[in-house]
Design a protein around this motif. Structure first.
Motif, PDB file in Angstrom:
ATOM      1  N   ARG A 190      -1.007 -59.975  29.187  1.00  0.00           N
ATOM      2  CA  ARG A 190      -2.139 -59.985  30.130  1.00  0.00           C
ATOM      3  C   ARG A 190      -3.370 -59.335  29.509  1.00  0.00           C
ATOM      4  NH1 ARG A 190      -2.069 -57.351  34.850  1.00  0.00           N
ATOM      5  NH2 ARG A 190      -0.500 -55.858  34.170  1.00  0.00           N
ATOM      6  N   MET A 191      -3.166 -58.281  28.731  1.00  0.00           N
ATOM      7  CA  MET A 191      -4.296 -57.655  28.047  1.00  0.00           C
ATOM      8  C   MET A 191      -4.841 -58.600  26.981  1.00  0.00           C
ATOM      9  SD  MET A 191      -4.500 -53.958  26.137  1.00  0.00           S
ATOM     10  CE  MET A 191      -5.604 -53.707  24.734  1.00  0.00           C
ATOM     11  N   PHE A 192      -3.964 -59.308  26.292  1.00  0.00           N
ATOM     12  CA  PHE A 192      -4.418 -60.296  25.310  1.00  0.00           C
ATOM     13  C   PHE A 192      -5.294 -61.349  25.979  1.00  0.00           C
ATOM     14  CE2 PHE A 192      -3.753 -64.598  23.657  1.00  0.00           C
ATOM     15  CZ  PHE A 192      -4.344 -64.456  22.397  1.00  0.00           C
ATOM     16  N   ASP A 193      -4.856 -61.852  27.131  1.00  0.00           N
ATOM     17  CA  ASP A 193      -5.639 -62.861  27.855  1.00  0.00           C
ATOM     18  C   ASP A 193      -7.007 -62.322  28.255  1.00  0.00           C
ATOM     19  OD1 ASP A 193      -3.634 -64.755  27.674  1.00  0.00           O
ATOM     20  OD2 ASP A 193      -2.758 -64.268  29.621  1.00  0.00           O
ATOM     21  N   GLU A 194      -7.045 -61.060  28.677  1.00  0.00           N
ATOM     22  CA  GLU A 194      -8.310 -60.443  29.088  1.00  0.00           C
ATOM     23  C   GLU A 194      -9.280 -60.361  27.912  1.00  0.00           C
ATOM     24  OE1 GLU A 194     -10.678 -59.683  31.563  1.00  0.00           O
ATOM     25  OE2 GLU A 194      -9.088 -58.535  32.554  1.00  0.00           O
ATOM     26  N   LEU A 195      -8.808 -59.874  26.774  1.00  0.00           N
ATOM     27  CA  LEU A 195      -9.675 -59.740  25.603  1.00  0.00           C
ATOM     28  C   LEU A 195     -10.147 -61.108  25.111  1.00  0.00           C
ATOM     29  CD1 LEU A 195      -7.978 -56.913  23.498  1.00  0.00           C
ATOM     30  CD2 LEU A 195      -9.676 -56.728  25.308  1.00  0.00           C
ATOM     31  N   SER A 254      -1.573 -48.140  22.303  1.00  0.00           N
ATOM     32  CA  SER A 254      -1.630 -47.180  23.408  1.00  0.00           C
ATOM     33  C   SER A 254      -2.287 -47.807  24.634  1.00  0.00           C
ATOM     34  CB  SER A 254      -2.412 -45.934  22.968  1.00  0.00           C
ATOM     35  OG  SER A 254      -2.639 -45.062  24.052  1.00  0.00           O
ATOM     36  N   ALA A 255      -3.369 -48.540  24.415  1.00  0.00           N
ATOM     37  CA  ALA A 255      -4.085 -49.167  25.528  1.00  0.00           C
ATOM     38  C   ALA A 255      -3.221 -50.222  26.214  1.00  0.00           C
ATOM     39  CB  ALA A 255      -5.385 -49.792  25.031  1.00  0.00           C
ATOM     40  N   ALA A 256      -2.380 -50.909  25.433  1.00  0.00           N
ATOM     41  CA  ALA A 256      -1.521 -51.947  26.004  1.00  0.00           C
ATOM     42  C   ALA A 256      -0.511 -51.362  26.986  1.00  0.00           C
ATOM     43  CB  ALA A 256      -0.805 -52.703  24.892  1.00  0.00           C
ATOM     44  N   LYS A 257      -0.081 -50.137  26.736  1.00  0.00           N
ATOM     45  CA  LYS A 257       0.881 -49.495  27.644  1.00  0.00           C
ATOM     46  C   LYS A 257       0.243 -49.193  28.996  1.00  0.00           C
ATOM     47  CE  LYS A 257       3.687 -47.200  24.090  1.00  0.00           C
ATOM     48  NZ  LYS A 257       4.142 -45.886  23.570  1.00  0.00           N
ATOM     49  N   ASP A 258      -1.037 -48.841  28.979  1.00  0.00           N
ATOM     50  CA  ASP A 258      -1.719 -48.429  30.205  1.00  0.00           C
ATOM     51  C   ASP A 258      -2.429 -49.571  30.925  1.00  0.00           C
ATOM     52  OD1 ASP A 258      -0.970 -45.799  29.730  1.00  0.00           O
ATOM     53  OD2 ASP A 258      -2.799 -45.342  28.613  1.00  0.00           O
ATOM     54  N   GLY A 260      -3.563 -52.407  33.177  1.00  0.00           N
ATOM     55  CA  GLY A 260      -3.091 -52.792  34.503  1.00  0.00           C
ATOM     56  C   GLY A 260      -2.788 -51.615  35.405  1.00  0.00           C
ATOM     57  N   THR A 261      -2.939 -50.381  34.881  1.00  0.00           N
ATOM     58  CA  THR A 261      -2.734 -49.177  35.683  1.00  0.00           C
ATOM     59  C   THR A 261      -4.070 -48.469  35.891  1.00  0.00           C
ATOM     60  OG1 THR A 261      -2.419 -47.627  33.829  1.00  0.00           O
ATOM     61  CG2 THR A 261      -0.501 -48.929  34.530  1.00  0.00           C
ATOM     62  N   ARG A 262      -4.060 -47.408  36.657  1.00  0.00           N
ATOM     63  CA  ARG A 262      -5.288 -46.641  36.888  1.00  0.00           C
ATOM     64  C   ARG A 262      -5.780 -45.967  35.617  1.00  0.00           C
ATOM     65  NH1 ARG A 262      -4.260 -43.446  42.649  1.00  0.00           N
ATOM     66  NH2 ARG A 262      -4.104 -45.308  43.977  1.00  0.00           N
ATOM     67  N   GLU A 263      -4.882 -45.766  34.667  1.00  0.00           N
ATOM     68  CA  GLU A 263      -5.254 -45.105  33.404  1.00  0.00           C
ATOM     69  C   GLU A 263      -5.744 -46.093  32.351  1.00  0.00           C
ATOM     70  OE1 GLU A 263      -2.241 -44.393  34.969  1.00  0.00           O
ATOM     71  OE2 GLU A 263      -3.231 -42.679  35.930  1.00  0.00           O
ATOM     72  N   LYS A 265      -7.558 -48.230  29.698  1.00  0.00           N
ATOM     73  CA  LYS A 265      -8.732 -47.985  28.864  1.00  0.00           C
ATOM     74  C   LYS A 265      -9.612 -49.228  28.756  1.00  0.00           C
ATOM     75  CE  LYS A 265      -6.136 -44.704  25.955  1.00  0.00           C
ATOM     76  NZ  LYS A 265      -4.799 -44.867  26.569  1.00  0.00           N
ATOM     77  N   ILE A 266      -9.180 -50.324  29.351  1.00  0.00           N
ATOM     78  CA  ILE A 266      -9.922 -51.589  29.288  1.00  0.00           C
ATOM     79  C   ILE A 266     -10.714 -51.763  30.579  1.00  0.00           C
ATOM     80  CG2 ILE A 266      -9.761 -54.080  28.957  1.00  0.00           C
ATOM     81  CD1 ILE A 266      -8.828 -52.412  26.563  1.00  0.00           C
ATOM     82  N   ALA A 267     -12.044 -51.782  30.464  1.00  0.00           N
ATOM     83  CA  ALA A 267     -12.936 -51.932  31.625  1.00  0.00           C
ATOM     84  C   ALA A 267     -13.774 -53.191  31.430  1.00  0.00           C
ATOM     85  CB  ALA A 267     -13.823 -50.702  31.770  1.00  0.00           C
ATOM     86  N   PRO A 268     -13.261 -54.347  31.838  1.00  0.00           N
ATOM     87  CA  PRO A 268     -13.961 -55.611  31.594  1.00  0.00           C
ATOM     88  C   PRO A 268     -15.381 -55.648  32.140  1.00  0.00           C
ATOM     89  CG  PRO A 268     -11.723 -56.021  32.330  1.00  0.00           C
ATOM     90  CD  PRO A 268     -11.968 -54.560  32.516  1.00  0.00           C
ATOM     91  N   GLU A 269     -15.604 -55.038  33.308  1.00  0.00           N
ATOM     92  CA  GLU A 269     -16.936 -55.101  33.906  1.00  0.00           C
ATOM     93  C   GLU A 269     -17.949 -54.314  33.082  1.00  0.00           C
ATOM     94  OE1 GLU A 269     -19.776 -56.618  36.236  1.00  0.00           O
ATOM     95  OE2 GLU A 269     -17.661 -57.208  36.095  1.00  0.00           O
TER      96      GLU A 269
END
Length: 366
Positions: A190-195, A254-258, A260-263, A265-269
């Protein structure tokens, strides 16, 4: 701890098996869903028909091919770590391969090869335009051919398969970001798709014109990843202890673990807002050198690091400012001591990135 003790301790963390398996057996595993070859990888890189035909040729002639590395998940399914292209080529040739949308792909039509020129036009079971199709005997021989498997068992350390992937793909024909993309698909698709989606956004593409070669090497996705890595950077100006590429990969894991959670590190907006204002103010000049009169030259990675870090850190301010004001501030970067003293030839990324990120937050906050 002595070297012998270190070796003994680390060796206990990775448990492996190895044995040959027939292609027929592997086909059964794939049909039953017992092996995951991550079809998302096909969006990252893909063999052409000549490469696929050479693999089939090697199997038919008994030429050894590299081992397939898999990791056994807790549910017993095998995750393919290295060998996705080899396995997907076999599955596609046989006509059972499904892409990332679960769509069945048409079987491959083979090309002429060095040792088997008459292979051209052949298909597995249903004849193609040339009317050529493997005989029953050829299909049986193909399915009986053996593939060498190396299995990381499920009791191994949870990071073992990711470490193994990085080691196996170090120095391959993949670019650093293509290798990271494959790793990210395994870590968090899901993070891959976002990036990947952000890399295709119009504001970003307009502000970051790249050569065709850079596009092929997934450099846009690397820049998206760098953006978030920079935004999360919280250390001082000290030179990094590791190469920047290794740092970026470790941060991604590290970012991949977090994600989809509140923690997360990926802020698309934040990414969209930053490139919206940069594209509006400068367009394709956003990261090109300014000589006092005009922008010229190619994309500058140092400028990207400095400008995006500063603008993102003060996005509210720059969204409320006229585009001309942001353009003027970016043009000032090229004569600013904060930028000149920490970029240019001879300044390694290990030293450059921490200093540019920290200085830029001050520069764009004035």
């Amino acid at each position: 701890m002595t070297l012998e003790q270190q070796i003994a301790a680390r060796a206990k963390e990775i448990h492996t098996d190895g044995y040959p398996m027939s292609i027929g057996e592997v086909l059964s595993l794939y049909r039953d869903g017992d092996i995951d070859i991550h079809p998302e990888f096909q969006r990252i890189f893909r063999w052409d028909d000549n490469q696929k035909s050479r693999l089939v040729e090697s199997i038919l002639l008994g030429i050894p091919i590299p081992a397939i590395f898999v990791s056994q998940r807790d549910d017993g399914i095998w995750d393919v770590i290295d060998g996705v292209q080899r396995l997907s080529t076999i599955f596609e040739f046989v006509g059972v391969y499904r892409d990332h949308n679960n769509q069945l792909l048409p079987p491959t039509t083979l090309r002429e090869t060095e040792y088997l020129p008459d292979l051209a036009g052949y298909r597995w079971e249903v004849s193609g335009p040339a009317g050529r199709v493997f005989t029953d005997a050829m299909r049986r021989d193909f399915k009986r051919a053996k593939l060498d498997f190396r299995i990381i068992r499920k009791e191994s350390d949870e990071n073992a398969k990711y470490d193994m992937f990085q080691r196996l793909n170090s120095g391959t024909e993949l670019s650093p970001q293509e290798a990271r993309n494959c790793l990210l698909v395994m870590l968090n698709p899901r993070m891959f798709d976002e990036l990947a989606s952000l890399a295709e956004s119009s504001d970003f593409q307009n502000a970051v014109p790249l050569s065709d070669q850079k596009k092929v090497e997934a450099y846009r996705q690397e820049l998206v990843l760098r953006f978030f890595c920079q935004a999360d950077f919280g250390s001082g100006d000290t030179e990094m202890r590791e190469e920047y590429g290794d740092y970026l990969t470790r941060w991604m894991r590290s970012a991949a673990k977090d994600y989809g959670t509140r923690e997360s590190k990926i802020a698309p907006e934040l990414f969209r807002r930053t490139f919206r204002v940069l594209n509006l103010a400068l367009g394709e000049d956003a990261f090109r050198r300014f000589d006092g009169d005009r922008h010229l030259g190619p994309f500058s990675i140092a400028s990207f690091e400095f400008v995006t870090s500063g603008v993102a850190a003060h996005i509210d301010k720059w969204e409320q400012s006229p585009p001309a004001e942001l353009r003027a501030r970016v043009e000032q970067v090229w004569t600013a001591r904060e930028f000149r003293d920490n970029s240019g030839t001879g300044v390694s990324p290990r030293r450059r990135v921490p200093r540019l990120v920290n200085r830029s937050r001050e520069f764009f906050g004035r």
